[in-house]
Design a protein around this motif. Structure first.
Motif, mmCIF file in Angstrom:
data_model
loop_
_atom_site.group_PDB
_atom_site.id
_atom_site.type_symbol
_atom_site.label_atom_id
_atom_site.label_comp_id
_atom_site.label_asym_id
_atom_site.label_seq_id
_atom_site.Cartn_x
_atom_site.Cartn_y
_atom_site.Cartn_z
ATOM 1 N N UNK A 202 10.387 -8.195 -31.323
ATOM 2 C CA UNK A 202 10.788 -7.154 -32.158
ATOM 3 C C UNK A 202 11.704 -8.300 -33.079
ATOM 4 N N UNK A 203 11.478 -8.607 -34.146
ATOM 5 C CA UNK A 203 12.487 -9.509 -34.890
ATOM 6 C C UNK A 203 13.527 -8.723 -35.648
ATOM 7 N N UNK A 204 13.376 -7.363 -35.749
ATOM 8 C CA UNK A 204 14.124 -6.633 -36.697
ATOM 9 C C UNK A 204 15.733 -6.837 -36.618
ATOM 10 N N UNK A 205 16.214 -7.255 -35.332
ATOM 11 C CA UNK A 205 17.708 -7.483 -35.267
ATOM 12 C C UNK A 205 18.083 -9.033 -35.899
ATOM 13 N N UNK A 206 16.952 -9.673 -36.001
ATOM 14 C CA UNK A 206 17.310 -11.081 -36.596
ATOM 15 C C UNK A 206 17.460 -11.066 -38.108
ATOM 16 N N UNK A 207 16.874 -10.208 -38.853
ATOM 17 C CA UNK A 207 16.901 -9.985 -40.384
ATOM 18 C C UNK A 207 18.370 -10.346 -40.748
ATOM 19 N N UNK A 208 18.696 -11.072 -41.600
ATOM 20 C CA UNK A 208 20.096 -11.226 -42.557
ATOM 21 C C UNK A 208 20.245 -9.870 -43.036
ATOM 22 N N UNK A 209 21.464 -9.380 -42.662
ATOM 23 C CA UNK A 209 22.039 -8.053 -43.034
ATOM 24 C C UNK A 209 21.904 -7.876 -44.474
#
Length: 502
Positions: A24-31
Motif C-alpha cells: 500500500x503506497x498511499x502513505x508515500x504520496x507527497x502530502x
C-alpha cells in the motif's frame, strides 16, 4: 503473461507472500498542500515556472462511466483508494461534459447529468468539487479534460451552435461536429471565463487540454494562467500535442514527434520507443522530443516530458503484464509516467461496442478501444502478482525522491547514465543517480533466466572513487553484500533488476 508475471514472485519479500500481505503506497504520496503553501519553481533562464508538486506526479487517465459501469463521479471513491494504494497522485478525468461521448460534446460550459448524477447546475458543481476534495484528502491532484476543437452535432446538436453561430467555422466530419472559430475575440474571452469558473467551482488542480495547442493556440490558456497567478492559484495545464510550452503548458501529453520517410511530421502515440532504441542515447540527444508547432527547435530541452504508455486514443494496453515495459521506460526513467487505468494490473482488453453504441447512439472510433473498455476490477485480483510488482516499483520511486524526482531545467542533463553488464543483446541497463548514491535498472529481456555481472558506473554516476559500496536488491529488499566495481545478480527472464548502490 500470467505465467510470466507469476514467475516474478521471487521479487517480493517472502514474508509478504506467506502472509498474504499487499503493498500500500498511499502513505508515500507527497502530502497535498493548498496553493498558499505551494512553492513555484522557476527555470534559471526565467522562461517558465511550475508548481513544485509537478515533479512528483505519476498520472493515470480514466473515464467516469468506464471505471465504474454506469457510474457517476460520486461512485469513484473506490477508484481513488485504488490509485492511492498504487502510488498514483495525479488523475486525468476524461471530459464530464454534456452531449456525446465527452470528446464529442455540447461545450465546456455544460456538465453531463449522467456522469455527475445531478441535473441542477449548483449540485453538479458541488458533486465535482466533492470528488476533487476526496482526491485531495488522498493526496491526489485532479485534472479534468476540457475540449477546444468545437462541439458535436449528435443528439440534436449543441444549443450553442444556434446561439453563437459566429463562434464556429467548418463542419469537421472526423469529429462529427463544428470547429470553433478561434479568430473570434468574444469566443476567446468566453472560453477563458469558462475555464476560470471550472477552477473556482471545482477546486481542480488544472486541466488536460484536448487538442491544444493545435486548434486554439495558447491564447485562452495563457489568459487563465495569468488570472490564476494573480489570484494565488498554482495550477497545471497539460497540452495534448507536443507544444512550445511558452509558460502556458507545463508539459505535454504526447512527447514524441518525428518525421516519416516522406518528410511528413508525425506524433508517436504508442510509447514502446525505448524498448527498441537506446534510452540513454536518446535522452542525451533529445531525439524525437520535439515540438509539433516548432519542429526545428532543439529537441529535448524542456524540463518535463511524459512517458505515455496508453490513453483513451489507444487501441490496446501496451504493458501487457511486462515489468520491463512499465518500469524500465516509465516508472524509473526521467519522465512523468502516464497510462490509462488498468494498465497497472493488465486489465482485460474488451471492446464494448454494442453496449456503448446502444447507449450513446453515435459511431465509436475503433482507435478508442481503451476509452470504451470497461474496467474489470475482479481481474485486478486475478493479476495480483503483476500488480504487486508495479506497486513495488512505484514504491522504490517514492522512497528515493532525491533521485527520481530530480528534473533539471534541460531534460538532456537528466541524472541517467549507461550501466555495463556481461550480457550482450539486452536492453541498455542504466543508472539514476544523485548525491553519492545510484539506483541501477537492469532489464532481462532475453529468453532465459540469467545471472548478470554488473559494473558499477562510478565515474558516470558521480559516485566516490576508491570506496566499497553496499549493494541492495530493491525489488526483493535483500542486501547483496559489498562491492568495489562489479557485483552479480540473478534476474529472471522478463524481469527488471533494481539495485541500490551506496
Amino acid at each position: 503473461m500470467m505465467k510470466k508475471a507469476a514467475s516474478l514472485l521471487w521479487l517480493l519479500p517472502i514474508g509478504m507472500i506467506l502472509h498474504g500481505e499487499t503493498i500500500d503506497n498511499s502513505s508515500l504520496l507527497p502530502k497535498y498542500k493548498p496553493d498558499s503553501e505551494v512553492r513555484m519553481e522557476r527555470r534559471a533562464d526565467g522562461t517558465s515556472e511550475t508548481p513544485e508538486w509537478v515533479k512528483s506526479l505519476i498520472l493515470v487517465e480514466f473515464r467516469v462511466d468506464s471505471a465504474i459501469q454506469n457510474g457517476t463521479i460520486q461512485d469513484l471513491i473506490p477508484v481513488l483508494d485504488h490509485l492511492a494504494e498504487t502510488g498514483v497522485n495525479g488523475i486525468w478525468v476524461s471530459p464530464p461534459l454534456n452531449g456525446g461521448n465527452g470528446y464529442g460534446n455540447f461545450g465546456i460550459h455544460t456538465i453531463s447529468p449522467r456522469l455527475v448524477g445531478e441535473t441542477d447546475r449548483q449540485k453538479q458543481w458541488q458533486a465535482l468539487k466533492t470528488f476533487v476534495d476526496e482526491a485531495h484528502k488522498r493526496n491526489i491532484r485532479v485534472f479534468f479534460d476540457i475540449i477546444n476543437w468545437g462541439v458535436t452535432k449528435h443528439e440534436g446538436g449543441a444549443p450553442i451552435l444556434k446561439e453563437k453561430p459566429e463562434w464556429f467555422g467548418e463542419y469537421y466530419a472526423p469529429y462529427a461536429g463544428y470547429l470553433f472559430n478561434w479568430k473570434n475575440k468574444e469566443l476567446n474571452e468566453w472560453y477563458a471565463d469558462q475555464i476560470e469558473e471550472w477552477l473556482q467551482k471545482t477546486g481542480a488542480d488544472g486541466f488536460r487540454c484536448d487538442c491544444a495547442p493545435f486548434y486554439c493556440g495558447y491564447g485562452p490558456f495563457r489568459e487563465v494562467k495569468e488570472r490564476m497567478r494573480k489570484a494565488g492559484r498554482k495550477i497545471l495545464f497539460i497540452s495534448e500535442h507536443a507544444s512550445s510550452r511558452k509558460n502556458v503548458f507545463d508539459f505535454d501529453q504526447v512527447s514524441f514527434c518525428y518525421k516519416n520517410e516522406k518528410g511528413s511530421q508525425q506524433v508517436r502515440w504508442v510509447s514502446d520507443l525505448y524498448l527498441k532504441k537506446n534510452i540513454v542515447d536518446m535522452i542525451r540527444s533529445g531525439e524525437e522530443l520535439r515540438m509539433r508547432d516548432d519542429y526545428d527547435r532543439e529537441p529535448g530541452r524542456e524540463r518535463f516530458y511524459t512517458l505515455m504508455l496508453s490513453c483513451h486514443d489507444s487501441k490496446n494496453y501496451i504493458v501487457k503484464g511486462s515489468p520491463i515495459a512499465i518500469g524500465y521506460q516509465a516508472i524509473f526513467a526521467p519522465f512523468l509516467p502516464l497510462w490509462y487505468l488498468g494498465e497497472e494490473w493488465n486489465n482485460p482488453s474488451k471492446f464494448f461496442v454494442d453496449y456503448f453504441y446502444k447507449r450513446d447512439k453515435h459511431p465509436i472510433p475503433k482507435s478508442w478501444r481503451l476509452y470504451y473498455n470497461l474496467i474489470d476490477w475482479q481481474a485486478k485480483e486475478q493479476n495480483r502478482d503483476f500488480f504487486e510488482q508495479v506497486k513495488k516499483m512505484i514504491r522504490i520511486r517514492r522512497q528515493h525522491p532525491e533521485i527520481f524526482e530530480y528534473f533539471p531545467d534541460d531534460h538532456r542533463n537528466s541524472n541517467i547514465c549507461k550501466v555495463s553488464t556481461d550480457r550482450n543483446g539486452m536492453l541498455q541497463a542504466y543508472a539514476r543517480f544523485r548525491s553519492g548514491k545510484a539506483v541501477l535498472v537492469v532489464p532481462n529481456n532475453g529468453k532465459s533466466d540469467e545471472t548478470f555481472r554488473i559494473t558499477i558506473p562510478i565515474a558516470e554516476a558521480k559516485l566516490p572513487r576508491g570506496k566499497t559500496f553496499q549493494v541492495t536488491d530493491l525489488m526483493s529488499e535483500k542486501a547483496l553484500g559489498q562491492a568495489q566495481q562489479t557485483f552479480s545478480a540473478a534476474i529472471p527472464t522478463g524481469a527488471l533488476g533494481v539495485f541500490l548502490i551506496q
